[in-house]
Design an enzyme around this catalytic site. Structure first.
Site, mmCIF file in Angstrom:
data_model
loop_
_atom_site.group_PDB
_atom_site.id
_atom_site.type_symbol
_atom_site.label_atom_id
_atom_site.label_comp_id
_atom_site.label_asym_id
_atom_site.label_seq_id
_atom_site.Cartn_x
_atom_site.Cartn_y
_atom_site.Cartn_z
ATOM 1 N N GLU A 77 12.987 57.011 26.930
ATOM 2 C CA GLU A 77 13.013 56.424 25.595
ATOM 3 C C GLU A 77 11.651 55.867 25.183
ATOM 4 O O GLU A 77 11.329 55.823 23.995
ATOM 5 C CB GLU A 77 14.079 55.330 25.508
ATOM 6 C CG GLU A 77 15.508 55.817 25.632
ATOM 7 C CD GLU A 77 15.889 56.850 24.586
ATOM 8 O OE1 GLU A 77 15.293 56.856 23.483
ATOM 9 O OE2 GLU A 77 16.774 57.668 24.872
ATOM 10 N N HIS A 127 11.287 61.642 17.066
ATOM 11 C CA HIS A 127 11.889 60.954 18.211
ATOM 12 C C HIS A 127 12.253 61.959 19.310
ATOM 13 O O HIS A 127 11.865 61.783 20.478
ATOM 14 C CB HIS A 127 13.136 60.204 17.734
ATOM 15 C CG HIS A 127 13.863 59.472 18.818
ATOM 16 N ND1 HIS A 127 13.723 58.127 19.039
ATOM 17 C CD2 HIS A 127 14.769 59.906 19.746
ATOM 18 C CE1 HIS A 127 14.485 57.750 20.047
ATOM 19 N NE2 HIS A 127 15.137 58.814 20.494
ATOM 20 N N GLU A 128 12.984 62.999 18.951
ATOM 21 C CA GLU A 128 13.407 63.965 19.958
ATOM 22 C C GLU A 128 12.231 64.767 20.503
ATOM 23 O O GLU A 128 12.233 65.174 21.673
ATOM 24 C CB GLU A 128 14.481 64.896 19.392
ATOM 25 C CG GLU A 128 15.746 64.192 18.904
ATOM 26 C CD GLU A 128 16.405 63.300 19.949
ATOM 27 O OE1 GLU A 128 16.193 63.529 21.161
ATOM 28 O OE2 GLU A 128 17.122 62.365 19.553
ATOM 29 N N HIS A 183 10.882 62.951 23.408
ATOM 30 C CA HIS A 183 11.632 63.301 24.609
ATOM 31 C C HIS A 183 11.201 64.683 25.112
ATOM 32 O O HIS A 183 10.997 64.883 26.317
ATOM 33 C CB HIS A 183 13.131 63.355 24.296
ATOM 34 C CG HIS A 183 13.791 62.021 24.178
ATOM 35 N ND1 HIS A 183 13.768 61.082 25.182
ATOM 36 C CD2 HIS A 183 14.529 61.476 23.173
ATOM 37 C CE1 HIS A 183 14.460 60.021 24.809
ATOM 38 N NE2 HIS A 183 14.926 60.214 23.588
#
Length: 506
Positions: free
Chosen positions: A291, A261-262, A265
């Site tokens: 997101e 997830h990160e 980003h």
């Protein structure tokens, strides 16, 4: 120099100061000793004050007006840059410098209060801080201006141009599409996730998460990964992007999916156009788009059968004794198990947005003052029961679980669900636009997908408002339909494939 060139030079200098402030924030959450909280809060307050004063002073306004008077061809980078700066400037001058400085200081202090309250399951300890940050946020909303809905002003900071009413409309569409799917899943084949709850060595977990992030395309020569109480990504510059994760020894997805997830980003931050360095165009168009990148890589890629066909042999090599009796098919079903859960960041794809709807509704009530802070735990638990059918046993896994309110980030939570919707819409468009993406995913080559995202999502930076960029890429406004198509197709297959297979055998 022209007025425009002078303006860019001035803003570039402010950008460098902003990078220093970002570095202080990253260190605050990763390495600062607890005793340094007050000093760090004072420093961050002073930096916030300095940045605001310099950006909103008469000289910036004069240069901006003069640059606008010079003229710019419609649609040119100069015209788009001036539009971004004008919007930022007009909003910033509405905010008193002392309010900006106070908010920066109080959120720095608030983080430490939240960490302790969460650890001790002590909402009363956090309550005065939350009340203070809510009051400051209401002041921000009133200074920015609104048509009777303070939440609109706060939401606009993260998702420019979107209103509370628009968010509520698209969220209702998602909810109405998810609830029937959840009923269908309840009738399907049970999924055993016990293989994810065995003991996984923490150091080895971190090694594997970094291996995966690197394979996906996160550049560790221009980034790093550290540990934090609540995972986040902090960018100082596209060449210096910091990921964080959290490791649980008996719950593999915590660090694994958190890192993916990160890294989503982080790849967005690393993907801004180098030609935009030091200019107002270098940055994300909105938090919803940010997101969309994390949710796309974490879920649509990171929870796919194709992904685990590639990566599961490597995971077994990292944990040979732990996963020796689990094949890829069992693991794929486990990593995609749908079950209402207490923790948002660990929620499955189907129920995740329900966590966001809950927070969206509570935030509106808190900001409007119709929900008192002291009543938040009870209201939280009631909505958890209503949306997910479970009640948190403690506030630590209830209303204290997220870091955002300690940072005064009211209006942020909707971007998680907006980004989730957008991730499916972008992915659908990517597959239709670039034939090399699917074959690449099958062989574990993520460059074609990342390349498409670089060109269409990352490189535009802040040139367009989120609604404009969505239209430019997808040819249509933000829509819930691609997400619902994706979820219905994937989870009907997961929960009913084995039953259909048995029927064919019989």
């Amino acid at each position: 120099m022209s007025a425009y060139e002078s303006l860019l030079a001035r803003l570039a200098e402010l950008g460098h100061l902003g990078q220093a402030a970002a570095l202080m924030g990253w260190d605050h959450q990763c390495y600062m000793p607890p005793g340094g909280a007050l000093a760090r809060a004072n420093a961050m307050g002073a930096m916030g004050k300095l940045l605001h004063e310099r950006f909103t002073d008469n000289e910036t306004g004069r240069l901006l007006a003069a640059a606008e008077a010079e003229g710019a061809e419609e649609g040119s980078d100069k015209a788009l840059t001036l539009r971004v700066v004008r919007r930022d400037f007009d909003r910033s001058v509405k905010l008193p410098t002392e309010l900006v400085a106070t908010l920066a200081r109080e959120t720095a202090l608030g983080h430490e209060v939240w960490v302790k309250a969460r650890k001790d399951n002590d909402f009363a300890h956090f309550m005065p801080t939350l009340e203070r940050l809510l009051d400051l946020s209401r002041q921000v909303a009133d200074h920015l201006g609104h048509n009777g809905c303070r939440y609109d002003a706060l939401l606009d900071q993260y998702e420019p141009g979107m209103t509370t009413e628009q968010v509520a409309t698209v969220f209702a569409e998602v909810r109405d599409g998810l609830l029937p799917l959840m009923e269908i899943i309840r009738e399907g084949e049970p999924v055993d996730e016990s293989c994810l709850r065995r003991h996984f060595d923490e150091k080895t977990q971190l090694q594997f998460t970094e291996y995966v992030a690197k394979k996906l395309g996160f550049d560790f020569t221009q980034g790093r990964q550290d540990l934090a109480v609540h995972p986040f990504c902090q960018s100082m510059h596209r060449t210096d992007v910091r990921l964080t994760t959290r490791v649980e020894p008996n719950w593999l997805p915590c660090a694994l999916m958190g890192t993916i997830h990160e890294a989503g980003h982080g790849m967005y931050e690393q993907g801004f156009n180098p030609d935009d360095d030091g200019t107002p165009l270098s940055g994300a168009t909105s938090l919803g788009f940010h997101e969309s990148q994390s949710r796309l890589w974490e879920n649509i890629i990171g929870r796919s059968r194709t992904f685990w066909t590639v990566f599961y042999p490597g995971l077994q090599r990292h944990f040979p004794s732990v996963l020796a009796d689990t094949d890829m098919h069992q693991f794929y079903r486990a990593i995609n198990r749908v079950e209402p859960s207490l923790i948002r960041v660990e929620a499955d794809e189907v129920t995740y947005c329900l966590h966001i709807f809950l927070r969206f509704e509570l935030e509106q009530e808190l900001v409007a003052g119709t929900l008192a802070v002291k009543d938040l735990p009870e209201a939280w638990n009631s909505k958890m029961q209503s949306y997910l059918g479970i009640t948190p046993p403690t506030d630590s896994v209830g209303c204290l679980q997220d870091v955002h309110w300690s940072g005064g980030m009211f209006g942020y939570f909707p971007t998680y669900a907006l980004g989730t919707m957008l991730s499916a819409q972008l992915y659908e468009k990517a597959l239709a636009s670039e034939p090399s993406i699917e074959p690449g995913l099958i062989r574990g080559d993520y460059a074609p997908l990342l390349g498409w995202l670089r060109e269409n999502v990352h490189h535009p930076g802040r040139r367009y408002l989120p609604s404009e960029l969505t239209e430019r890429i997808c040819g249509e406004p933000l829509s819930a339909k691609p997400l619902l198509r994706y979820l219905h197709s994937k989870y009907r297959e997961i929960y009913f494939a084995e039953r259909r297979q048995r029927r064919r055998i019989l």
